[in-house]
Design an enzyme around this catalytic site. Structure first.
Site, PDB file in Angstrom:
ATOM      1  N   CYS A 113      -5.822  21.885  13.216  1.00 21.55           N
ATOM      2  CA  CYS A 113      -6.492  21.499  12.270  1.00 21.55           C
ATOM      3  C   CYS A 113      -5.819  21.981  10.908  1.00 21.55           C
ATOM      4  O   CYS A 113      -6.066  21.765   9.728  1.00 21.55           O
ATOM      5  CB  CYS A 113      -7.942  22.168  12.266  1.00 21.55           C
ATOM      6  SG  CYS A 113      -8.762  21.913  13.701  1.00 21.55           S
ATOM      7  N   HIS A 247     -10.678  22.601   5.666  1.00 21.49           N
ATOM      8  CA  HIS A 247     -10.916  22.152   6.681  1.00 21.49           C
ATOM      9  C   HIS A 247     -12.399  21.493   7.196  1.00 21.49           C
ATOM     10  O   HIS A 247     -13.082  22.688   6.872  1.00 21.49           O
ATOM     11  CB  HIS A 247     -10.241  22.846   7.923  1.00 21.49           C
ATOM     12  CG  HIS A 247     -10.724  22.284   9.296  1.00 21.49           C
ATOM     13  ND1 HIS A 247     -10.510  20.676   9.593  1.00 21.49           N
ATOM     14  CD2 HIS A 247     -11.067  22.843  10.299  1.00 21.49           C
ATOM     15  CE1 HIS A 247     -10.879  20.590  10.839  1.00 21.49           C
ATOM     16  NE2 HIS A 247     -11.002  21.975  11.302  1.00 21.49           N
ATOM     17  N   ASN A 277     -15.962  16.964  12.625  1.00 22.09           N
ATOM     18  CA  ASN A 277     -14.439  17.644  12.904  1.00 22.09           C
ATOM     19  C   ASN A 277     -13.118  16.650  13.023  1.00 22.09           C
ATOM     20  O   ASN A 277     -13.336  16.510  14.440  1.00 22.09           O
ATOM     21  CB  ASN A 277     -14.444  19.004  13.403  1.00 22.09           C
ATOM     22  CG  ASN A 277     -13.200  19.792  13.388  1.00 22.09           C
ATOM     23  OD1 ASN A 277     -12.337  19.342  13.356  1.00 22.09           O
ATOM     24  ND2 ASN A 277     -13.154  21.185  13.961  1.00 22.09           N
TER      25      ASN A 277
END
Length: 322
Positions: A113, A247, A277
């Site tokens: 990420c 993020h 996500n």
């Protein structure tokens, strides 16, 4: 004359198929209330036809079209991903071949990420050392590495891609950065384990290749280590940060980080409710949506923070003047 990287275009692409929390509740023990109250996620996009390279190719094509650039002008293509089509060739090479970027050097970057920020930093260094133009893309099809019987992970992730065009500028636009990693905590998030498998192996490892995550440990890491990193980058600034693009893992993480650094939550942009996500794709998708909506205009001299954090463990923050 010194050259510095400037973000001159943004783009994103997500699969058409939308899977809501209610739809997930039909195949696993979960509910919209359980997911949305804990994470802020309401739905996500799931690829049923495209692989990671297909999503990234769409982003690359958009970036070229928006900028009236030709593929031959590109000096590099960097794709941040933890869900490539193959170990080799890289997604970046597949993008290069599809768009005809004959002069571009290409590679993938695996930092989960944090990958897009890592790649952005590397792209900046390449332009500082002579490159003129390149693509930085974050792309993921996380759905193919999930254990769809594990509600603790399967409800969190989605598929998509986003990216930016970097061009040489005489003015510095990436003004501060901090990139970190801690391999001692590597097993907090794993994906894609490839076991030893040859005629001489006596006993093959049985570790699952699906994505696994220690949710509480990742949460604590984000609201502790990432907060400190963001503060360090902020302290290097001589002007106020207009927006924070972090993020998109969990709305509660954003709530905690905003409170800890003493900044209004309204300055933290959010879209995980629509996409979940998307790992390395989450920041460029969020940035492109902010630009498309007019909230952040390219060339407006807005000062933003981009911060990614996840598997590795890795965490990376940059301040960017748009």
């Amino acid at each position: 004359m010194n050259s510095f990287a400037k973000i001159t275009q943004t783009a994103s692409f997500v699969p058409e198929t939308i899977v809501t929390n209610d739809q997930l509740a039909q195949i696993m023990d979960t509910s919209d209330d359980w997911v949305s109250t804990r994470t802020g996620i309401k739905e996500r996009r799931i690829a049923i036809e495209e692989n990671t390279s297909d999503l990234c190719i769409k982003v690359a094509e958009q970036l070229l079209e928006k900028s009236d650039s030709t593929a031959d002008e590109l000096d590099f293509i960097i794709v941040a991903t933890m869900s490539p089509d193959y170990n080799s060739p890289s997604v970046a090479c597949l993008v290069q071949g599809a768009i005809g970027a004959n002069n571009a050097m290409c590679f993938d970057l695996s930092a989960a990420c944090s990958g897009f920020v890592y790649a952005l930093s590397i792209g900046d260094k390449m332009i500082r050392t002579g490159a003129k133009k390149g693509l930085i893309i974050g792309g993921e099809v996380i759905s193919k590495v999930l254990d769809w019987t594990d509600r603790s992970t399967a409800v969190l992730f989605g598929d998509g891609a986003g990216g930016v065009l970097l061009e040489a500028s005489q003015k510095e636009h990436i003004t501060a950065e901090s990139l970190q990693a801690d391999g001692k905590r590597a097993m907090s998030l794993t994906s894609g384990f490839t076991p030893l498998d040859n005629p001489y192996v006596k006993e093959k490892p049985t570790q699952d290749s699906s994505l696994t995550m220690e949710g509480r440990e990742i949460f604590d890491f984000a609201v502790r280590d990432v907060v400190e990193q963001i503060k360090q980058v902020m302290n290097k600034q001589d002007k106020e940060i207009d927006y924070f693009l972090l993020h998109q893992a969990n709305a509660r993480i954003l709530d905690k980080i905003a409170k800890k650094i003493g900044v209004s939550r309204a300055r933290f942009l959010q879209n995980m409710d629509k996409y979940g996500n998307t790992s390395a794709a989450s920041l460029p998708i969020l940035l492109d949506e902010a630009v498309a909506s007019g909230k952040i205009a390219l060339g407006s001299q807005r000062n933003i923070i981009l911060s990614g954090f996840g598997g590795g463990l890795t965490w990376a923050t940059v301040s960017v003047v748009l």
